[in-house]
Design an enzyme around this catalytic site. Structure first.
Site, PDB file in Angstrom:
ATOM      1  N   TYR A   1     -14.138  73.952 -30.008  1.00  0.00           N
ATOM      2  CA  TYR A   1     -12.888  74.713 -30.072  1.00  0.00           C
ATOM      3  C   TYR A   1     -12.488  75.021 -31.517  1.00  0.00           C
ATOM      4  O   TYR A   1     -11.633  75.860 -31.768  1.00  0.00           O
ATOM      5  CB  TYR A   1     -11.736  73.965 -29.378  1.00  0.00           C
ATOM      6  CG  TYR A   1     -11.898  73.828 -27.870  1.00  0.00           C
ATOM      7  CD1 TYR A   1     -12.922  74.480 -27.184  1.00  0.00           C
ATOM      8  CD2 TYR A   1     -11.023  73.044 -27.122  1.00  0.00           C
ATOM      9  CE1 TYR A   1     -13.068  74.354 -25.811  1.00  0.00           C
ATOM     10  CE2 TYR A   1     -11.167  72.913 -25.746  1.00  0.00           C
ATOM     11  CZ  TYR A   1     -12.192  73.569 -25.110  1.00  0.00           C
ATOM     12  OH  TYR A   1     -12.332  73.436 -23.741  1.00  0.00           O
TER      13      TYR A   1
ATOM     14  N   LYS B   1     -24.046  65.179 -23.676  1.00  0.00           N
ATOM     15  CA  LYS B   1     -25.140  66.007 -23.139  1.00  0.00           C
ATOM     16  C   LYS B   1     -26.289  65.816 -24.124  1.00  0.00           C
ATOM     17  O   LYS B   1     -26.837  66.770 -24.682  1.00  0.00           O
ATOM     18  CB  LYS B   1     -24.667  67.468 -23.043  1.00  0.00           C
ATOM     19  CG  LYS B   1     -25.614  68.398 -22.330  1.00  0.00           C
ATOM     20  CD  LYS B   1     -25.643  68.194 -20.823  1.00  0.00           C
ATOM     21  CE  LYS B   1     -26.691  69.100 -20.190  1.00  0.00           C
ATOM     22  NZ  LYS B   1     -26.976  68.781 -18.797  1.00  0.00           N
TER      23      LYS B   1
ATOM     24  N   ASP C   1     -22.773  66.533 -16.739  1.00  0.00           N
ATOM     25  CA  ASP C   1     -22.952  67.125 -15.409  1.00  0.00           C
ATOM     26  C   ASP C   1     -22.885  66.049 -14.324  1.00  0.00           C
ATOM     27  O   ASP C   1     -22.254  66.235 -13.280  1.00  0.00           O
ATOM     28  CB  ASP C   1     -24.254  67.946 -15.312  1.00  0.00           C
ATOM     29  CG  ASP C   1     -25.378  67.397 -16.174  1.00  0.00           C
ATOM     30  OD1 ASP C   1     -25.148  66.393 -16.865  1.00  0.00           O
ATOM     31  OD2 ASP C   1     -26.487  67.951 -16.139  1.00  0.00           O
TER      32      ASP C   1
ATOM     33  N   ASP D   1     -11.542  68.086 -21.994  1.00  0.00           N
ATOM     34  CA  ASP D   1     -10.617  69.082 -21.451  1.00  0.00           C
ATOM     35  C   ASP D   1     -10.950  69.354 -19.986  1.00  0.00           C
ATOM     36  O   ASP D   1     -10.094  69.289 -19.093  1.00  0.00           O
ATOM     37  CB  ASP D   1     -10.789  70.369 -22.291  1.00  0.00           C
ATOM     38  CG  ASP D   1      -9.747  71.423 -21.981  1.00  0.00           C
ATOM     39  OD1 ASP D   1      -8.794  71.130 -21.239  1.00  0.00           O
ATOM     40  OD2 ASP D   1      -9.906  72.563 -22.480  1.00  0.00           O
TER      41      ASP D   1
ATOM     42  N   ASP E   1      -9.042  67.605 -16.409  1.00  0.00           N
ATOM     43  CA  ASP E   1      -8.418  68.494 -15.428  1.00  0.00           C
ATOM     44  C   ASP E   1      -9.018  68.257 -14.038  1.00  0.00           C
ATOM     45  O   ASP E   1      -8.314  68.249 -13.037  1.00  0.00           O
ATOM     46  CB  ASP E   1      -8.607  69.970 -15.819  1.00  0.00           C
ATOM     47  CG  ASP E   1      -7.380  70.509 -16.538  1.00  0.00           C
ATOM     48  OD1 ASP E   1      -6.670  69.701 -17.175  1.00  0.00           O
ATOM     49  OD2 ASP E   1      -7.149  71.728 -16.463  1.00  0.00           O
TER      50      ASP E   1
END
Ligand code: NAD
Length: 353
Positions: free
Chosen positions: A141, A188, A220, A244, A248
């Site tokens: 980000y 990852k 994943d 993030d 959620d």
């Protein structure tokens, strides 16, 4: 203890929910002989309307002179033009940046009484009590990015440095020490170089926290485990983007967006505390907002910025008892069932304190 808390009610339901959390802090402060001072300041859309600036200097000064910030929410349809030069969320990003709040803590708990509000079977929710620690000021980000002039390609960069990973990992290990001593680091590492650095650094930091059990899960797989065995998690450490998305996803376990608190912390004890939800303009001013996320954020403020663990637990317990006794705001009421107002719900929590 003496502490000054800056309250930034913000927009929409922000003022309604922060008012209830302040009532709770006043009550617990009074009970335990603490001297809490509350100072209100402008931030977000209301600050744009009154001063032209979503984060006025005066607000920043007030925050600098306090132990912690309690925030409602910012934004609303009247400030939603994406091309506008000033926008409410710039106030929030400005605060995170100014105070270098690099660790975002989001606890997610499933309340048995609210199981019908989640898409999962009730038995999967049994014992769900996890804490996300999300890196908040680095990663993709904030990494170098560009949209190529021809409009046919664009890139963003996942860039992490060892000190950035170290400091957020330390927050996560310390949090795990105060809980069930289990830390799951999400990455990852099978594909991304930045995530191999992430894993290597977390393993190194673990040397200082040998009493915490550490495991690594690929992002994943983590999305699946959050739905298939959510009760197995204690603390989950993740990068900015993975945290993030995963937090959620996990929020559905709590039954309503209105239930979830958060804390954003830096190197010291100073922190910014706010519910996870937004300004909910669709229900603003109707007494329908669930104040739980903000009241639990106030409990986190007691715990992390003021070091008042017993007081934090007292607030959390009073809230759980209120839910167990059947008090419901509209968002968590059974379909067609009765519900209480924002103030009545908080009044019930106060009575139990
Ligand atoms: P939202 O979280 O405000 O609302 C989503 C849905 O959840 C709505 O139906 C709302 O009524 C409900 N809801 C949210 N909080 C609730 C509560 N405490 N009690 C009961 N119901 C609740 O998200 P949105 O509608 O996408 O965004 C509305 C505005 O909030 C936008 O301007 C957005 O930019 C802003 N926003 C701000 C923050 C923040 O301040 N941190 C976060 C997210 C969105």
């Amino acid at each position: 203890m003496k502490a000054t808390i800056t309250v930034l009610p913000g927009d929409g339901i922000g003022p309604e929910v922060t008012a209830q959390a302040v009532r709770v802090l006043e009550k617990i402060g009074g009970k335990h002989d603490h001297d809490f001072t509350f100072q209100e300041a402008l931030m977000g859309g209301i600050a744009i309307d009154k001063t032209g600036n979503p984060l006025p200097d005066e607000t920043l000064k007030a925050c600098e002179q306090s132990s912690a910030i309690l925030l409602g929410a910012v934004g609303g349809p009247q400030w939603s033009d994406p091309t506008a030069p000033v926008r409410p969320e710039q106030g929030l990003l400005g605060l995170r940046k100014h105070f270098d709040l690099f660790a975002n803590l989001r606890p997610v708990k499933a309340y048995p009484a609210l199981a019908q509000h989640t898409p999962l079977r009730a038995e999967l929710l049994d014992g769900v009590d996890m804490l996300f620690v999300r890196e908040l000021t680095g990663g993709i980000y904030f990494g170098p990015r560009q949209e190529q002039g021809d409009g046919l390609s664009a890139y963003d960069t996942e860039l992490y440095t060892v000190p950035e990973v170290e400091r957020v990992a330390q927050v996560a290990f310390r949090a795990a020490q105060g809980r069930r001593r289990k830390l799951t680091s999400v990455d990852k590492a099978n594909v991304l170089a930045s995530m191999r650095l992430w894993r290597r650094t977390v393993v190194k930091v673990h040397e200082d926290y040998a009493d915490v059990e550490l495991d690594h899960v690929l992002v994943d797989a983590c999305t699946m485990y959050l739905m298939t065995r959510p009760a197995a998690f204690d603390v989950i450490l993740a990068s900015n983007m993975f945290g993030d998305i995963l937090s959620d996803e996990a929020s559905v376990l709590a039954g309503s967006l209105g239930m979830l608190p958060s804390a954003s912390l830096g190197a010291g004890t100073f922190g910014l505390y706010e519910p996870v939800h937004g300004s909910a303009p669709d229900i603003a001013g109707q007494g329908k907002a669930n104040p739980t996320g903000t009241i639990l954020s106030a409990a986190m403020l007691l715990r992390y910025s003021l070091g008042l663990e017993a007081e934090a637990r007292a607030v959390e317990t009073a809230l759980e008892q209120t839910l167990a006794a059947g008090a419901r705001t509209a968002d968590i009421a059974p379909r067609g069932g009765s519900f209480v107002s924002t103030g009545e719900f908080a009044g019930d929590v106060l009575a139990r304190l």
